[in-house]
Design an enzyme around this catalytic site. Sequence first.
Site, short mmCIF file in Angstrom:
data_model
loop_
_atom_site.label_atom_id
_atom_site.label_comp_id
_atom_site.label_asym_id
_atom_site.label_seq_id
_atom_site.Cartn_x
_atom_site.Cartn_y
_atom_site.Cartn_z
N TYR A 1 -4.80 -2.84 -17.43
CA TYR A 1 -4.57 -1.98 -16.26
C TYR A 1 -3.08 -1.89 -15.95
O TYR A 1 -2.36 -2.88 -15.94
CB TYR A 1 -5.31 -2.52 -15.03
CG TYR A 1 -5.04 -1.74 -13.77
CD1 TYR A 1 -5.71 -0.55 -13.51
CD2 TYR A 1 -4.10 -2.18 -12.83
CE1 TYR A 1 -5.48 0.18 -12.36
CE2 TYR A 1 -3.86 -1.46 -11.67
CZ TYR A 1 -4.54 -0.28 -11.43
OH TYR A 1 -4.29 0.43 -10.29
N GLY B 1 2.40 12.95 6.10
CA GLY B 1 3.15 13.42 4.94
C GLY B 1 3.02 14.91 4.70
O GLY B 1 2.99 15.72 5.63
N ILE B 2 2.94 15.29 3.41
CA ILE B 2 2.87 16.71 3.08
C ILE B 2 1.53 17.32 3.48
O ILE B 2 1.43 18.52 3.68
CB ILE B 2 3.16 16.96 1.58
CG1 ILE B 2 2.18 16.20 0.69
CG2 ILE B 2 4.59 16.62 1.25
CD1 ILE B 2 2.36 16.52 -0.78
N GLY C 1 -6.56 14.31 3.69
CA GLY C 1 -5.30 13.61 3.89
C GLY C 1 -4.31 14.43 4.70
O GLY C 1 -3.10 14.32 4.51
#
Length: 323
Positions: free
Chosen positions: A197, A45-46, A41
């Site tokens: 859920y 982002g980070i 990923g």
Amino acid sequence: MVGIFSLVTGMAGPSGFGSSTTAEQVTQGIDASNLTAIITGGASGIGLETARVLALRKVHVIIAARNMESAKEAKQIILQDNESARVDIMKLDLCSVKSVRSFVENFLALDLPLNILINNAGVMFCPFQLTQDGIEMQFATNHLGHFLLTNLLLEKMKQTAKATGIEGRIINLSSIAHTYTYEEGIRLDNINDQIGYSDKKAYGQSKLANILHANELSRRLKEEGVNITANSVHPGVIMTPLMRHSSLLMNFLKMFTFYIWKNVPQGAATTCYVALHPSLKGVTGKYFLDCNEFQPSAFASNGLLGRKLWDFSNKLINSISKS
């Protein structure tokens, strides 16, 4: 309470760093030119900031991403500011066992060393859905894919640590959200059950699994006497693409909790600290928040639950592989 106080004030903890510290600051002066890292990923982002800062410290960075167009853009962003950066991109879809195996096969074919594995990618607050392998999406992506990826890369990391004498480091990105999960912690008996859920509890469950995985892996590595550490981190509360399923809720919350939100450079700090800082040599099986050790929940500290999750995860992957 100390964690909240330091988060709000930005006050440094025992490490000398705190919630307001950036990824560049925690890695200042570190020369990591002899290291290779995989970051899942790492295209946004980070994850992207982590990849950028590690590349700035001369790490050879492999960005593993589902969206290759985003990965190409991320590579260009890094190279624009750092022409000498060593950055490669590779396809990885963590919610597919087949894709994870393919990624590892392709990486091993490159015959590169592997010093650092950062299990950063994730999904958050998804409506109930099953992956193509038939596993609940958040558990599959955030935990199971990373569990398999780590296991398949572990031998390469052991070989690298032995050949170079350099400590290997595995970092799982968890979250403070691991404290908000189902009554039993992890629904081992009904992981794919839509009844009951909760998108928030399912996310918390997957983040709890990240800590339990790192802790159990740490125990096993220590038992083997392997020169590799395994830790988990909470990056902080950051508005990133991860929150696309709950942007209205997050924007509402941000109005009232502005003082605890981090920017992306601050959000990547704890990951980069645990991945590179020399003061953490030999530190393993710990949970970090704001670049300091922090005590996770009782579930996250439960070794028996960690071992059960490990066995459950292996059985789940084996069942998928045979089908």
